[in-house]
Design an enzyme around this catalytic site. Structure first.
Site, PDB file in Angstrom:
ATOM      1  NE  ARG A  76      -3.230   2.586   2.642  1.00 52.10           N
ATOM      2  CZ  ARG A  76      -3.163   3.410   3.691  1.00 52.10           C
ATOM      3  NH1 ARG A  76      -2.548   3.046   4.803  1.00 52.10           N
ATOM      4  NH2 ARG A  76      -3.706   4.606   3.630  1.00 52.10           N
ATOM      5  CG  HIS A 120      -0.985   8.915   3.463  1.00 53.56           C
ATOM      6  ND1 HIS A 120      -1.131   7.563   3.699  1.00 53.56           N
ATOM      7  CD2 HIS A 120      -0.585   9.439   4.653  1.00 53.56           C
ATOM      8  CE1 HIS A 120      -0.816   7.289   4.966  1.00 53.56           C
ATOM      9  NE2 HIS A 120      -0.469   8.410   5.564  1.00 53.56           N
ATOM     10  CD  GLU A 165      -4.687   7.612   9.753  1.00 52.25           C
ATOM     11  OE1 GLU A 165      -4.158   8.679  10.083  1.00 52.25           O
ATOM     12  OE2 GLU A 165      -4.350   6.514  10.233  1.00 52.25           O
ATOM     13  CG  ASN A 291      -4.859   3.297   8.754  1.00 52.39           C
ATOM     14  OD1 ASN A 291      -4.936   2.307   8.024  1.00 52.39           O
ATOM     15  ND2 ASN A 291      -4.438   4.472   8.326  1.00 52.39           N
ATOM     16  CE1 TYR A 293       0.338   2.670  13.499  1.00 48.38           C
ATOM     17  CE2 TYR A 293      -1.643   3.778  12.701  1.00 48.38           C
ATOM     18  CZ  TYR A 293      -0.381   3.248  12.462  1.00 48.38           C
ATOM     19  OH  TYR A 293       0.148   3.276  11.205  1.00 48.38           O
ATOM     20  CD  GLU A 349      -1.387   3.983   8.067  1.00 52.93           C
ATOM     21  OE1 GLU A 349      -1.095   4.411   9.209  1.00 52.93           O
ATOM     22  OE2 GLU A 349      -1.593   4.727   7.089  1.00 52.93           O
TER      23      GLU A 349
HETATM   24  C1  FCB Z   1      -1.088   7.154  10.720  1.00 57.15           C
HETATM   25  C2  FCB Z   1      -0.667   7.701   9.373  1.00 57.15           C
HETATM   26  C3  FCB Z   1       0.677   7.223   8.902  1.00 57.15           C
HETATM   27  C4  FCB Z   1       1.675   7.143  10.037  1.00 57.15           C
HETATM   28  C5  FCB Z   1       1.092   6.385  11.203  1.00 57.15           C
HETATM   29  C6  FCB Z   1       2.055   6.211  12.363  1.00 57.15           C
HETATM   30  O1  FCB Z   1      -1.992   8.034  11.305  1.00 57.15           O
HETATM   31  O2  FCB Z   1      -1.621   7.359   8.389  1.00 57.15           O
HETATM   32  O3  FCB Z   1       1.089   8.076   7.880  1.00 57.15           O
HETATM   33  O4  FCB Z   1       2.092   8.392  10.375  1.00 57.15           O
HETATM   34  O5  FCB Z   1      -0.066   7.014  11.652  1.00 57.15           O
END
Ligand code: FCB
Length: 445
Positions: A76, A120, A165, A291, A293, A349
């Protein structure tokens, strides 16, 4: 006793990157809002810029070989709008298009499927001057740009992600001012979010028409919100947090409406919505990119329109200060499937930053990253077992890169980049991902 978790046949393993974060090659593109933002005193760590980044613009062949060596089946990446159209519109920058032509061809030769994100975050400067994403006209400029890219790459690229995002684009960029373009106005941020969603909806049919095999999606950063206690006040706070981070984007895309509770909460700041916008925005999609985290935990507070305050629960944290909470990924995927049934889902992500050290032998023993990924792979597998149609997993990121406001001070790569020499060194985590991708399975101890 160890157990083997197998992923479904055809599950795709890949890595993700973004143009501004890795490409460099500034001489062959127009100026973007991030080029400008990097030059604002105090906005980006030590004034780092994307001028060179990982020099992927010149080293893409090596990077494609790296992915192939690591057994990655998909990649990607994003296209830099100002590399295709220097001012965001008008003449096509042919050498910029050539770059992506060559990149796509190399990927296909290596048997790696391209997943292409159109936006992006590197908005062409000229479009920013026209009112930035707060201007409705940008949605139409984005549609024009999409047409150019689809015309040139649509014969070989069939997996498209319109936006990365929109929450970050609008709220970090136009409300909190910590991302480009650094504005701080909630009303403009909400208008920007609406225009970004509109641009997404306008792009969908264009991408569909470019190739009968096209599949189109959007990537949202989603984060489940948990209340700090069982009290009604904290549960309400978690609902507001969820409305802000998740439903404000999921509802328009999948239900064609903004969430009522949040619309009331934002009151006079809500965006101007024209007739027909919501139908455009909710154009049917082939997949959702998620995405993930970390989670958020909140309690009722007094501050700001959301009236929530964040809690940092006991636990493990990455170098970003983000809690390691794999269960959040399972919870999130199950919930998204239940509430929205978006069709195929990809994790577009997931990854982490830790303080890596390159040894004199050129190795990086990043066991913390390996463990983070291992736990999230298990969490993804659990979601599949619960019926979520998860089809692939893109690790953020292939390479250490320009981490926005943190510049080069945060390393998310499974491949280490020496920012002086630009040499690449696969970390231990890369070897771990390679083993998982090749087996399409992982061993749980
Ligand atoms: C996300 C972004 C990516 C990167 C990660 C850590 O929010 O899409 O570009 O910065 O975080």
């Amino acid at each position: 006793m160890s157990e083997i978790l197998r992923f479904p046949e055809g599950f795709l393993w890949g890595t993700a990157t973004a143009s501004f974060q890795i490409e460099g090659g500034i001489e062959d593109r127009g100026w973007s809002i991030w080029d400008d933002f990097c030059r604002w005193p105090g906005k980006v760590f030590e004034g780092h810029t994307g001028d060179v980044a990982d020099d992927h613009y010149n080293r893409y062949r090596e990077d494609v070989s790296l992915m192939a060596d690591l057994g990655m089946q998909a990649y990607r990446f994003s296209i830099s709008w100002p590399r295709i159209l220097k001012d965001g519109m008008g003449d096509v920058n042919e050498s910029g298009v050539d770059f992506y032509d060559r990149l796509v061809d190399s990927l296909l030769e290596a048997g790696i499927i391209p997943y292409v994100t159109l936006y992006h975050w590197d908005l062409p400067w000229e479009l920013h001057r026209m009112g930035s994403w707060a201007a409705r006209d940008l949605a139409y400029r984005f549609a024009d740009y999409t047409r150019v890219v689809a015309d040139r790459l649509g014969d070989r690229v069939t997996n498209w992600i319109t936006h990365n995002e929109p929450w970050v684009v609008s709220f970090l960029g136009y409300w909190m001012g910590v991302h480009a373009p650094g504005w701080q106005d909630l009303g403009l941020a909400l208008q920007a979010a609406h225009n970004v969603l509109l641009s997404h909806g306008l792009a969908v049919p264009i991408l569909r028409e470019s190739n009968a095999a096209s599949r189109v999606g959007i990537t949202l950063n989603l984060s489940p919100a948990y209340p700090a206690s069982d009290s009604d006040a904290d549960q309400d706070a978690a609902r507001r947090q969820d409305g802000f981070s998740n439903r404000w984007f999921l509802d328009p895309v999948y239900k064609g409406t903004y969430p009522e509770d949040m619309w009331t909460l934002f009151s006079s700041e809500v965006p101007r919505v024209s007739d027909g916008d919501m139908e455009i925005i909710s154009a049917p999609l082939d997949f959702l990119g998620v995405n993930y985290y970390t989670r958020s935990m909140v309690q009722a507070g007094e501050q700001g329109p959301l009236r929530v305050s964040s809690i940092q629960p006991e636990g493990e944290y990455t170098q970003m200060g983000w809690e390691v909470y794999p269960q959040g990924l399972t919870d999130l995927l199950v919930r998204v499937e239940q509430d929205y049934a978006p069709g195929d889902i990809y994790i577009t992500e997931n990854g982490c930053a830790y303080e890596d050290e390159l040894t004199s032998e050129g190795q990086v023993h990043d066991s913390d990253r390996t463990v983070y990924l291992y736990k999230h792979f298990i969490a993804a597998h659990r979601a599949i077992a619960e019926g979520v149609p998860l089809k692939g997993y893109f690790i953020w990121s292939l390479l250490d890169n320009f981490e926005w406001a943190f510049g080069y001070s945060r390393r998310f790569g499974i491949v280490y980049v020496d920012f002086e020499t630009l040499e690449r060194y696969p970390k231990d985590s890369a070897r771990y991902c390679q083993a998982v991708a090749q087996a399409n399975a992982l061993t749980v101890e």
